[in-house]
Design a protein around this motif. Structure first.
Motif, PDB file in Angstrom:
ATOM      1  N   ASP A 170       5.840  -7.399  -4.530  1.00  0.00           N
ATOM      2  CA  ASP A 170       6.057  -6.691  -3.261  1.00  0.00           C
ATOM      3  C   ASP A 170       4.795  -5.975  -2.791  1.00  0.00           C
ATOM      4  N   LYS A 171       3.974  -5.527  -3.737  1.00  0.00           N
ATOM      5  CA  LYS A 171       2.763  -4.785  -3.383  1.00  0.00           C
ATOM      6  C   LYS A 171       1.529  -5.681  -3.296  1.00  0.00           C
ATOM      7  N   SER A 172       1.770  -7.009  -3.277  1.00  0.00           N
ATOM      8  CA  SER A 172       0.716  -8.012  -3.040  1.00  0.00           C
ATOM      9  C   SER A 172      -0.358  -8.026  -4.112  1.00  0.00           C
ATOM     10  N   GLY A 200      10.551  -2.272   3.809  1.00  0.00           N
ATOM     11  CA  GLY A 200      11.848  -2.190   3.142  1.00  0.00           C
ATOM     12  C   GLY A 200      12.952  -1.598   3.967  1.00  0.00           C
ATOM     13  N   GLU A 247       2.415  -3.845   1.123  1.00  0.00           N
ATOM     14  CA  GLU A 247       3.777  -3.723   0.603  1.00  0.00           C
ATOM     15  C   GLU A 247       4.753  -3.696   1.770  1.00  0.00           C
ATOM     16  N   ARG A 248       5.898  -4.337   1.610  1.00  0.00           N
ATOM     17  CA  ARG A 248       6.912  -4.336   2.663  1.00  0.00           C
ATOM     18  C   ARG A 248       7.389  -2.920   2.951  1.00  0.00           C
ATOM     19  N   THR A 305       2.213  -9.035   5.180  1.00  0.00           N
ATOM     20  CA  THR A 305       1.885  -8.548   3.840  1.00  0.00           C
ATOM     21  C   THR A 305       0.838  -9.453   3.216  1.00  0.00           C
ATOM     22  N   ARG A 327       7.985  -5.808  -8.425  1.00  0.00           N
ATOM     23  CA  ARG A 327       7.374  -4.714  -7.663  1.00  0.00           C
ATOM     24  C   ARG A 327       5.910  -5.032  -7.362  1.00  0.00           C
TER      25      ARG A 327
END
Length: 907
Positions: A314-316, A150, A147-148, A40, A311
């Motif tokens: 998570d989305k860098s 998940g 983004e991971r 990521t 969030r």
């Protein structure tokens, strides 16, 4: 079963792969233990290139090889399985779903599957990969995504920017950082002959830092090296919006500019996430969740703002700053530029910027109140962490014409700028804010005027200090502002003292004391007494100086502010010295050193070094005193503070006495050595001279002077002994073994006989003999042999050296791929040794370096070898490395002259 695939099926790189060795090895290790690893990171961080390198290195370890599937151009999630099947050469089957066909064909496959650019298809990729991993036990998946995914079992590897050099690293040493090496490599591709030099190193390092080391950003900047020199390029980067539009000919439009890269990430956000991302862009530095909630919440409020921040992490699009408590977050420079551009486009910049300024103004006001108390160090650390945002808040208040806010914020930060030694910067902000207050009616004007006067007097600008504090005095008397009046009179009195008018200073400071007593504030009263003690020191009335000093010390201890207590200690030390009590003076100065060190107060440390130098003269430690005078000069120059005039006479007398005792040559050599000390080395030398304990513990409650005892510091023990083909380096119970090089041999001879001067030619001659691992064609040195390549090589010898270097590099790469640490270390040691030998013989650009004589050749060879040896030791034992850097002299004569600041005894 699918057919085996390998690196030949991967996208062919068009440029060299720079850096990331450790990251690549780490990802390989992660894949050993996890069946799904997702790289990521922000767009442009180099995730795809790293994945290709990792997969290439691992392909041969899987029976069915590695396959690469590029999803960047796929827009429809419904077509994901088809794209993966095409990449694996798997055909569709009538009546069966394609995911089921893939699971069947991959069931027994031992394969690494690379799925590149998954961020716009995260849900679809997760739904495909989870059943594949469940059905195919020998399948490994390496995904790249902003983004991971998940799903259970996923291991994350954050790909950040390449390493950039810190601000204190300069010259060609910056080439040790991957971002710089990438810039140099790509710049040389468009501008043949480009190289990082001492002249352009600062600008190149600045470019890499401004771009956060992001490979795409660095490459885009380097592509302009044919039209702009590094200094021009660095200035251009100040306009981030123009830089966002720089373009490359990437196949996909969304990969051609930084703007399009960020745009593609931004488009994947929900509306609340987009709004928050834009509003967070007003933060210039790292921020906490509390700050984000205060600044970035919109007018309607934002539910679960903390969850939205996570969030974005998570989305860098938001980066977590490591090792911070509480957690801090930041936006990379290019992402912040994009967010600000979006805010401006929609006309939404004013609201979050105003909230940002209000938040940091309130923070600065809190800090100003608490800076005069025992939690000064805590608040100092807080303001240091927020410094970028405090600057941004000031800039917004100025540009939005909020004069009251700018004056109040600048005035609240004056004590912070004083303590940190940011005198010039603080004066600029204070003068800008005060000049904008045309009506001289802003709230907080007196505090800002006094702050400006304080910073000006510290810098020796006594005229500006007088003007500022005179106005503060007038306004304070008019408004009945008693604390403001006390501070104005204190700085006016101190200025008069620095001008040499002790009587006028005493009168003004007496008035300040009378006003301070009315406030009943210990801090104000204590400083009035302390300034009066300085007046008595100037008059040589040391008994009265001690009386005022002890009163000041008691009051300032009651207030609890460490910086003020430190200055009281130092003033009392001067008084004690004048009274002949050198022991008390040393104890007091040691306590001041401890407190100033805790606060990282550069000016205070400079004065501690100077007082210690004068005390060293009284103890007949002339060489150490000369070095400490030099260290004081360097620290004061870096801080920007002026030399206190009432110390000038004592300083001159101390320097004259040390110079007479040592002679001009030895005195200047010792002072030059002290000037070159790092701040840590100077602090250690000072502690040693004073008999206090390094590394200086945290502040504790001051002890009565009668309870203080001078303490001695035992030197550290070290040794360097030959054991077969290795040298055993021991320090403080730790032992490392270093492969033999001639440099370590030279160093051992120097350490065995401290202060003896060896001819470089003598050292070289003693170590003649064939070098291990060196090509036979290279074993023909004109001088001196001993594993040294000599001063010049013919084409055949150079080719042999370089061929061996390539072989060793390939061997090292292979060893690292297979995690063979022993073999890797052997290759790395020999690679370093052969590189060192070749560098000793070949000049810049591959030209032969021809020396004029055997002595000159020996000087060059031995110097190179010794510096390389010290560098190797520094990598394993930084304390020893620092000591040797300060102690080993190279040239036609070489010696080991133990540096007194880093007390090491070699066995």
């Amino acid at each position: 079963m699918v057919s085996a695939g390998g690196p030949e099926d991967f996208p062919a790189p068009l440029t060299t792969f720079v850096g990331r060795r450790r990251e690549a090895a780490g990802v390989c290790a992660r894949l050993e233990h996890n069946r799904l690893v997702t790289l990521t990171g922000a767009g442009g961080a180099g995730k795809s290139r790293l994945a290709i390198e990792v997969a290439t290195s691992l392909a041969s370890r899987y029976r069915d090889g590695a396959r690469f599937v590029d999803l960047a151009g796929l827009g429809d999630p419904q077509l994901l399985a088809h794209a993966v099947a095409a990449g694996l050469d798997v055909q569709e089957q009538a009546g069966r779903s394609l995911p089921d066909v893939l699971a069947e064909r991959l069931r027994d496959a031992a394969m690494l599957l690379v799925l590149d650019c998954c961020e716009h298809l995260v849900e679809a990729v997760a739904q495909l990969v989870l059943p594949l991993l469940s059905a195919c036990r020998s399948l490994r998946v390496l995904a790249t995504s902003r983004e991971r995914l998940g799903i259970p079992g996923e291991a994350l590897w954050l790909v950040t920017g390449l390493a950039t050099p810190p601000a204190h690293v300069g010259g060609t040493e910056i080439l040790e950082y991957d971002a710089v090496r990438l810039f140099a490599d790509r710049a040389a591709a468009v501008e043949p002959g480009f190289a990082v030099t001492a002249a352009n190193a600062a600008a190149v390092a600045d470019i890499c830092r401004k771009l956060d080391g992001l490979p795409l950003a660095v490459e885009l900047a380097a592509a302009r090296a044919n039209a702009l020199d590094p200094a021009q390029l660095s200035r251009w980067l100040d306009d981030r919006f123009r830089f966002l539009a720089w373009e490359t000919r990437a196949p996909l439009r969304r990969h051609r500019t930084l703007d399009s890269v960020v745009e593609s990430s931004y488009a994947l956000l929900s509306d609340p996430e987009q709004i928050l991302f834009e509003r967070l862009s007003v933060f210039a530095g790292a921020f906490t969740l509390d700050a984000a909630e205060a600044v970035a919440a919109d007018e309607s409020g934002t539910a679960d703002l903390g969850g939205l921040v996570l969030r974005l992490v998570d989305k860098s699009l938001v980066t977590v700053v490591p090792q911070q408590s509480p957690a801090r977050y930041r936006l990379l420079g290019t992402l912040r530029a994009y967010g600000l551009a979006r805010l401006r486009q929609r006309g939404g910049l004013a609201s979050p910027s105003t909230q940002h300024a209000a938040y940091f103004q309130d923070l600065a006001e809190q800090a100003w109140e608490r800076f005069r108390g025992p939690r000064q160090a805590v608040w100092l650390d807080r303001l240091k962490a927020e410094h970028d945002d405090l600057r941004a808040a000031l800039e917004w208040l100025m540009t939005s014409h909020d004069v009251d806010g700018a004056v109040r914020l600048a005035g609240a930060l004056a004590s912070f700028w004083d303590l940190q030694g940011h005198y010039a910067e603080g004066r600029v902000w204070l003068e800008r804010a005060l000049d904008a207050d045309h009506a001289a009616a802003a709230k907080g004007r007196v505090r800002a005027l006094n702050g400006l006067g304080l910073l000006a007097v510290i810098q020796g600008d006594l005229e500006r200090a007088w003007l500022s504090c005179s106005e503060a005095e007038r306004l304070s008397r008019r408004d009945g502002d008693l604390p403001g009046l006390v501070c104005a009179l204190q700085y006016l009195g101190f200025g008069a003292l620095l001008l040499g008018n002790a009587d006028a200073a005493a009168e003004t400071l007496g008035e300040s004391l009378a006003a301070a007593l009315k406030t009943d504030e210990p801090w104000l009263m204590g400083w009035s007494y302390l300034f009066l003690a300085m007046v008595e020191v100037t008059r040589s009335d040391f008994a009265q100086a001690e009386h005022h000093g002890r009163t000041a010390f008691r009051l300032l201890c009651e207030a609890g502010e460490p910086k003020s207590i430190a200055w009281a200690e130092l003033t009392l030390a001067t008084a004690s010295w004048g009274l002949g009590d050198v022991h008390e003076a040393r104890c007091r100065t040691g306590e001041a050193l401890r407190l100033f060190r805790k606060l990282d107060a550069a000016w205070g440390l400079a004065e501690v070094f100077q007082i210690t130098a004068m005390l060293a003269v009284s103890q007949h430690h002339y060489e150490q005193s000369a070095a400490l005078f030099g260290a004081s000069d360097t620290a004061r120059k870096k801080s920007g503070a002026a030399l206190l005039s009432f110390y000038k006479g004592w300083r001159a007398a101390g320097i004259a006495k040390a110079r007479t005792a040592l002679g001009d040559r030895r005195f200047e050599a010792a002072r030059d050595r002290g000037r070159q000390w790092s701040l840590d080395a100077a602090e250690l030398a000072t502690a040693t001279e004073l008999g206090t304990d390094p590394p200086l513990p945290p502040p504790v409650a001051p002890e009565p002077s009668g309870n203080r005892k001078a303490r001695t510091v035992a030197p550290q023990q070290a040794s360097l002994h030959k054991q077969g083909d290795y040298w055993a380096l021991a320090h403080e119970g730790h032992v490392v073994h270093l492969k033999h090089t001639v440099g370590l041999g030279y160093l051992a001879r120097l350490l065995a006989e401290p202060d003896r001067e060896f001819l470089a030619r003598e050292l070289a001659a003693a170590d003649r003999g064939p070098a291990r691992g060196v090509p036979p064609a290279a074993r023909e040195p004109a001088y001196p042999g001993a594993g040294d390549a000599g001063p010049a090589l013919d084409a055949r010898a150079k080719a042999a050296y370089r061929r061996r270097l390539r072989e060793l590099a390939e061997e090292l790469d292979e060893a690292e791929r297979f995690h063979d640490t022993g073999r890797a270390e052997q290759a790395r040691v020999e690679l370093d040794a052969v590189t060192e030998q070749l560098a000793g013989a070949v000049g810049l650009g591959g030209r032969d370096r021809r020396a004029a004589s055997d002595s000159e050749r020996a000087r060059l060879s031995v110097t190179k070898a010794l510096k390389a040896a010290v560098k190797r030791i520094s990598a394993h034992a930084p304390v020893l490395g620092l000591h040797l850097e300060r102690s080993v002299r190279t040239g036609a004569y070489c010696s080991y002259a133990p540096d007194p600041a880093t007390r090491i005894v070699w066995q």
